[in-house]
Design a protein around this motif. Structure first.
Motif, PDB file in Angstrom:
ATOM      1  N   SER A 192      59.104  39.348   2.396  1.00  0.00           N
ATOM      2  CA  SER A 192      60.028  39.440   3.533  1.00  0.00           C
ATOM      3  C   SER A 192      61.480  39.310   3.087  1.00  0.00           C
ATOM      4  O   SER A 192      62.366  40.002   3.591  1.00  0.00           O
ATOM      5  CB  SER A 192      59.690  38.374   4.584  1.00  0.00           C
ATOM      6  N   HIS A 193      61.748  38.418   2.123  1.00  0.00           N
ATOM      7  CA  HIS A 193      63.113  38.280   1.603  1.00  0.00           C
ATOM      8  C   HIS A 193      63.527  39.523   0.816  1.00  0.00           C
ATOM      9  O   HIS A 193      64.678  39.971   0.890  1.00  0.00           O
ATOM     10  CB  HIS A 193      63.212  37.061   0.686  1.00  0.00           C
ATOM     11  N   HIS A 194      62.585  40.078   0.045  1.00  0.00           N
ATOM     12  CA  HIS A 194      62.952  41.205  -0.809  1.00  0.00           C
ATOM     13  C   HIS A 194      63.117  42.496  -0.010  1.00  0.00           C
ATOM     14  O   HIS A 194      63.869  43.385  -0.413  1.00  0.00           O
ATOM     15  CB  HIS A 194      61.918  41.382  -1.924  1.00  0.00           C
ATOM     16  N   ARG A 195      62.433  42.595   1.121  1.00  0.00           N
ATOM     17  CA  ARG A 195      62.678  43.735   2.001  1.00  0.00           C
ATOM     18  C   ARG A 195      64.124  43.736   2.482  1.00  0.00           C
ATOM     19  O   ARG A 195      64.759  44.792   2.579  1.00  0.00           O
ATOM     20  CB  ARG A 195      61.699  43.705   3.188  1.00  0.00           C
ATOM     21  N   PRO A 203      73.973  44.165   7.592  1.00  0.00           N
ATOM     22  CA  PRO A 203      73.783  42.715   7.418  1.00  0.00           C
ATOM     23  C   PRO A 203      72.964  42.352   6.170  1.00  0.00           C
ATOM     24  O   PRO A 203      72.939  41.178   5.781  1.00  0.00           O
ATOM     25  CB  PRO A 203      73.027  42.304   8.689  1.00  0.00           C
ATOM     26  N   CYS A 204      72.280  43.334   5.570  1.00  0.00           N
ATOM     27  CA  CYS A 204      71.397  43.056   4.444  1.00  0.00           C
ATOM     28  C   CYS A 204      72.037  43.338   3.086  1.00  0.00           C
ATOM     29  O   CYS A 204      71.468  42.969   2.049  1.00  0.00           O
ATOM     30  CB  CYS A 204      70.126  43.904   4.556  1.00  0.00           C
ATOM     31  N   LEU A 205      73.185  43.989   3.077  1.00  0.00           N
ATOM     32  CA  LEU A 205      73.779  44.413   1.813  1.00  0.00           C
ATOM     33  C   LEU A 205      74.172  43.204   0.963  1.00  0.00           C
ATOM     34  O   LEU A 205      74.771  42.241   1.461  1.00  0.00           O
ATOM     35  CB  LEU A 205      75.002  45.293   2.070  1.00  0.00           C
ATOM     36  N   ASP A 206      73.830  43.273  -0.322  1.00  0.00           N
ATOM     37  CA  ASP A 206      74.212  42.244  -1.295  1.00  0.00           C
ATOM     38  C   ASP A 206      73.683  40.864  -0.911  1.00  0.00           C
ATOM     39  O   ASP A 206      74.410  39.862  -0.964  1.00  0.00           O
ATOM     40  CB  ASP A 206      75.734  42.202  -1.479  1.00  0.00           C
ATOM     41  N   LYS A 207      72.411  40.817  -0.550  1.00  0.00           N
ATOM     42  CA  LYS A 207      71.765  39.561  -0.179  1.00  0.00           C
ATOM     43  C   LYS A 207      70.467  39.397  -0.977  1.00  0.00           C
ATOM     44  O   LYS A 207      69.906  40.343  -1.492  1.00  0.00           O
ATOM     45  CB  LYS A 207      71.445  39.536   1.324  1.00  0.00           C
ATOM     46  N   ASN A 208      70.021  38.148  -1.085  1.00  0.00           N
ATOM     47  CA  ASN A 208      68.700  37.801  -1.631  1.00  0.00           C
ATOM     48  C   ASN A 208      68.500  38.341  -3.048  1.00  0.00           C
ATOM     49  O   ASN A 208      67.640  39.188  -3.307  1.00  0.00           O
ATOM     50  CB  ASN A 208      67.596  38.307  -0.702  1.00  0.00           C
ATOM     51  N   GLY A 210      67.520  36.618  -5.722  1.00  0.00           N
ATOM     52  CA  GLY A 210      66.620  35.830  -6.556  1.00  0.00           C
ATOM     53  C   GLY A 210      65.508  36.643  -7.186  1.00  0.00           C
ATOM     54  O   GLY A 210      65.162  37.743  -6.727  1.00  0.00           O
ATOM     55  N   GLY A 211      64.940  36.089  -8.276  1.00  0.00           N
ATOM     56  CA  GLY A 211      63.801  36.697  -8.937  1.00  0.00           C
ATOM     57  C   GLY A 211      62.511  36.133  -8.359  1.00  0.00           C
ATOM     58  O   GLY A 211      61.916  36.688  -7.438  1.00  0.00           O
ATOM     59  N   ILE A 212      62.079  35.004  -8.890  1.00  0.00           N
ATOM     60  CA  ILE A 212      60.928  34.296  -8.327  1.00  0.00           C
ATOM     61  C   ILE A 212      61.391  33.312  -7.253  1.00  0.00           C
ATOM     62  O   ILE A 212      60.730  33.133  -6.241  1.00  0.00           O
ATOM     63  CB  ILE A 212      60.154  33.561  -9.440  1.00  0.00           C
ATOM     64  N   LEU A 213      62.518  32.680  -7.478  1.00  0.00           N
ATOM     65  CA  LEU A 213      63.050  31.683  -6.554  1.00  0.00           C
ATOM     66  C   LEU A 213      64.098  32.291  -5.627  1.00  0.00           C
ATOM     67  O   LEU A 213      64.815  33.215  -6.011  1.00  0.00           O
ATOM     68  CB  LEU A 213      63.678  30.522  -7.330  1.00  0.00           C
ATOM     69  N   ILE A 214      64.207  31.731  -4.430  1.00  0.00           N
ATOM     70  CA  ILE A 214      65.261  32.119  -3.488  1.00  0.00           C
ATOM     71  C   ILE A 214      66.279  30.996  -3.330  1.00  0.00           C
ATOM     72  O   ILE A 214      67.275  31.141  -2.604  1.00  0.00           O
ATOM     73  CB  ILE A 214      64.640  32.497  -2.118  1.00  0.00           C
ATOM     74  N   VAL A 215      66.097  29.889  -4.035  1.00  0.00           N
ATOM     75  CA  VAL A 215      66.926  28.700  -3.807  1.00  0.00           C
ATOM     76  C   VAL A 215      68.379  28.934  -4.197  1.00  0.00           C
ATOM     77  O   VAL A 215      69.292  28.362  -3.572  1.00  0.00           O
ATOM     78  CB  VAL A 215      66.360  27.476  -4.563  1.00  0.00           C
ATOM     79  N   PHE A 216      68.649  29.757  -5.216  1.00  0.00           N
ATOM     80  CA  PHE A 216      70.039  29.968  -5.618  1.00  0.00           C
ATOM     81  C   PHE A 216      70.780  30.815  -4.591  1.00  0.00           C
ATOM     82  O   PHE A 216      71.991  30.648  -4.394  1.00  0.00           O
ATOM     83  CB  PHE A 216      70.099  30.588  -7.011  1.00  0.00           C
ATOM     84  N   PHE A 220      74.177  29.421  -2.963  1.00  0.00           N
ATOM     85  CA  PHE A 220      75.437  30.115  -3.196  1.00  0.00           C
ATOM     86  C   PHE A 220      75.801  31.105  -2.089  1.00  0.00           C
ATOM     87  O   PHE A 220      76.680  31.952  -2.261  1.00  0.00           O
ATOM     88  CB  PHE A 220      75.392  30.828  -4.547  1.00  0.00           C
ATOM     89  N   GLY A 221      75.146  31.009  -0.943  1.00  0.00           N
ATOM     90  CA  GLY A 221      75.579  31.733   0.238  1.00  0.00           C
ATOM     91  C   GLY A 221      75.235  33.201   0.290  1.00  0.00           C
ATOM     92  O   GLY A 221      75.877  33.958   1.023  1.00  0.00           O
ATOM     93  N   THR A 222      74.216  33.630  -0.457  1.00  0.00           N
ATOM     94  CA  THR A 222      73.843  35.049  -0.435  1.00  0.00           C
ATOM     95  C   THR A 222      72.466  35.268   0.207  1.00  0.00           C
ATOM     96  O   THR A 222      71.888  36.346   0.061  1.00  0.00           O
ATOM     97  CB  THR A 222      73.843  35.642  -1.849  1.00  0.00           C
ATOM     98  N   PHE A 223      71.974  34.279   0.926  1.00  0.00           N
ATOM     99  CA  PHE A 223      70.667  34.435   1.574  1.00  0.00           C
ATOM    100  C   PHE A 223      70.839  35.050   2.956  1.00  0.00           C
ATOM    101  O   PHE A 223      71.793  34.754   3.682  1.00  0.00           O
ATOM    102  CB  PHE A 223      69.968  33.082   1.717  1.00  0.00           C
ATOM    103  N   ALA A 224      69.899  35.926   3.320  1.00  0.00           N
ATOM    104  CA  ALA A 224      69.900  36.501   4.660  1.00  0.00           C
ATOM    105  C   ALA A 224      68.464  36.702   5.129  1.00  0.00           C
ATOM    106  O   ALA A 224      67.600  37.123   4.354  1.00  0.00           O
ATOM    107  CB  ALA A 224      70.642  37.829   4.688  1.00  0.00           C
ATOM    108  N   GLU A 225      68.224  36.415   6.391  1.00  0.00           N
ATOM    109  CA  GLU A 225      66.959  36.741   7.040  1.00  0.00           C
ATOM    110  C   GLU A 225      67.017  38.184   7.533  1.00  0.00           C
ATOM    111  O   GLU A 225      68.098  38.778   7.672  1.00  0.00           O
ATOM    112  CB  GLU A 225      66.710  35.814   8.233  1.00  0.00           C
ATOM    113  N   ARG A 226      65.863  38.745   7.832  1.00  0.00           N
ATOM    114  CA  ARG A 226      65.813  40.088   8.399  1.00  0.00           C
ATOM    115  C   ARG A 226      66.504  40.104   9.758  1.00  0.00           C
ATOM    116  O   ARG A 226      66.239  39.238  10.600  1.00  0.00           O
ATOM    117  CB  ARG A 226      64.361  40.521   8.536  1.00  0.00           C
ATOM    118  N   PRO A 227      67.386  41.068   9.998  1.00  0.00           N
ATOM    119  CA  PRO A 227      68.016  41.154  11.318  1.00  0.00           C
ATOM    120  C   PRO A 227      66.968  41.461  12.386  1.00  0.00           C
ATOM    121  O   PRO A 227      66.091  42.305  12.191  1.00  0.00           O
ATOM    122  CB  PRO A 227      69.025  42.306  11.169  1.00  0.00           C
TER     123      PRO A 227
END
Length: 279
Positions: A192-195, A203-208, A210-216, A220-227
C-alpha cells in the motif's frame, strides 16, 4: 564469510528466478479472473527487455564497482565479527538509512533521475514493473551512497548481500493485490505504501522512499498515505509511453543532455544536470 557463496550459488539464483516468474504468472492470472486492468503485455515484455540489459551491464561492471568498496574495506575504521547479531542489525539499519537517501536523491537530482525514471515509466504497477531497473545506476553514482558501510568495516560481500535482500523484498511490494498489514504498516514499506510511491497523482509525488522500512519516511517528512478522493495513476508525469527497451533505458539521458546543451551558461547547464527533474 559465507556471503560470497550465498550470492553466487547458481541453484539459489535459479530458485529465486523460478519463484519470481511463477508469482508474475499468478498475479496476471488473478488480475484476469478479477477483471482488473493490472497488465499491459507490451509493457511487461519491455520490462523483461530492460531487465535483460540491466543484468548484462551489471555483470560487466561488477569487477570495476568492487574496487572502491575493496579499497575502503582495506582501510576500514573498525574490525568486528561480521555475522554477529549486532553487526547484522547495524548493517541492516545502516543500509536502509543510506538506501533512503540514495532513493530520495534519485528523485530530486536529475542526473540520478535519468536512471531511476526507468523504474517509474510503467503505467501498470505489477511484479513485472519491479524488474524494470535502469542501466546507468553506476553512472548516476548510486554506489557512492553505500561506500561508508565499507569504510566503517562491513565486508563488501555483506553489503551487497544486504542490498540484495532489500531489492528482493521490494519485488513483492510491486503489486496492486497486496493487503494492508495492520500495525506493520507503521514500520515496513508495504504494497500500500509503495503504490503511493509509484503513483503520479500530485499528493503522491516524491513520497515513501523506504526500502524494507518506512520509518525514515516518517522521520524525515516524506511519508504519505493513499489519497482517499482519487484513484491512483501510474507512470511518468508528462512522459511518453514507449515499449522500446533502449528508449526506455536511455530516453531521459538523451532529453537531459539535450536540455543541458541548449542551456545558456555554466550555471544553467549545472542546474539542468543536477537540479530537480522538471525544475
Amino acid at each position: 564469510m559465507g556471503y560470497a557463496s550465498l550470492l553466487l550459488d547458481p541453484a539459489l539464483r535459479r530458485m529465486i528466478l523460478a519463484t519470481a516468474l511463477g508469482l508474475m504468472l499468478l498475479e496476471y492470472g488473478i488480475g484476469r479472473l478479477a477483471h482488473r486492468d493490472t497488465h499491459d503485455w507490451r509493457e511487461s515484455v519491455a520490462s523483461f527487455g530492460v531487465a535483460l540489459g540491466q543484468n548484462l551491464l551489471r555483470a560487466v561492471e561488477a569487477g570495476i564497482l568492487a574496487m572502491p568498496f575493496a579499497f575502503l574495506y582495506e582501510h576500514r575504521l573498525f574490525d568486528f565479527a561480521q555475522t554477529g547479531p549486532l553487526a547484522l542489525a547495524g548493517l541492516f539499519v545502516g543500509s536502509e538509512f543510506l538506501y533512503y537517501w540514495q532513493h530520495r536523491a534519485s528523485h530530486r537530482i536529475r542526473w540520478m533521475w535519468a536512471t531511476h525514471s526507468v523504474h517509474h515509466s510503467t503505467t501498470r504497477l505489477n511484479l513485472t514493473a519491479a524488474i524494470r531497473l535502469g542501466w546507468t545506476g553506476n553512472v548516476s553514482g548510486n554506489f557512492l551512497f553505500f561506500l561508508p558501510l565499507a569504510l566503517i568495516g562491513f565486508h563488501p560481500f555483506a553489503i551487497v548481500a544486504m542490498l540484495g535482500i532489500n531489492l528482493l523484498y521490494q519485488f513483492f511490494i510491486h503489486s496492486q493485490f497486496g493487503p494492508k498489514l495492520g500495525v506493520l504498516e507503521w514500520v515496513l514499506n508495504t504494497p500500500s505504501h509503495h503504490r503511493v510511491h509509484h503513483a503520479c497523482n500530485e499528493p503522491c509525488l516524491d513520497k515513501n522512499y523506504g526500502g524494507i522500512l518506512i520509518v525514515f519516511d516518517r522521520l524525515f517528512g516524506t511519508f504519505a498515505e493513499r489519497p482517499s478522493d482519487q484513484p491512483l495513476r501510474f507512470g511518468l508525469v508528462g512522459g511518453t509511453i514507449s515499449f522500446n527497451p533502449i528508449r526506455i533505458a536511455l530516453g531521459e539521458w538523451i532529453a537531459m543532455l539535450g536540455d543541458a546543451r541548449k542551456a545558456r551558461g555554466a550555471a544553467a547547464k549545472f542546474r539542468t544536470l543536477f537540479g530537480p527533474p522538471g525544475g
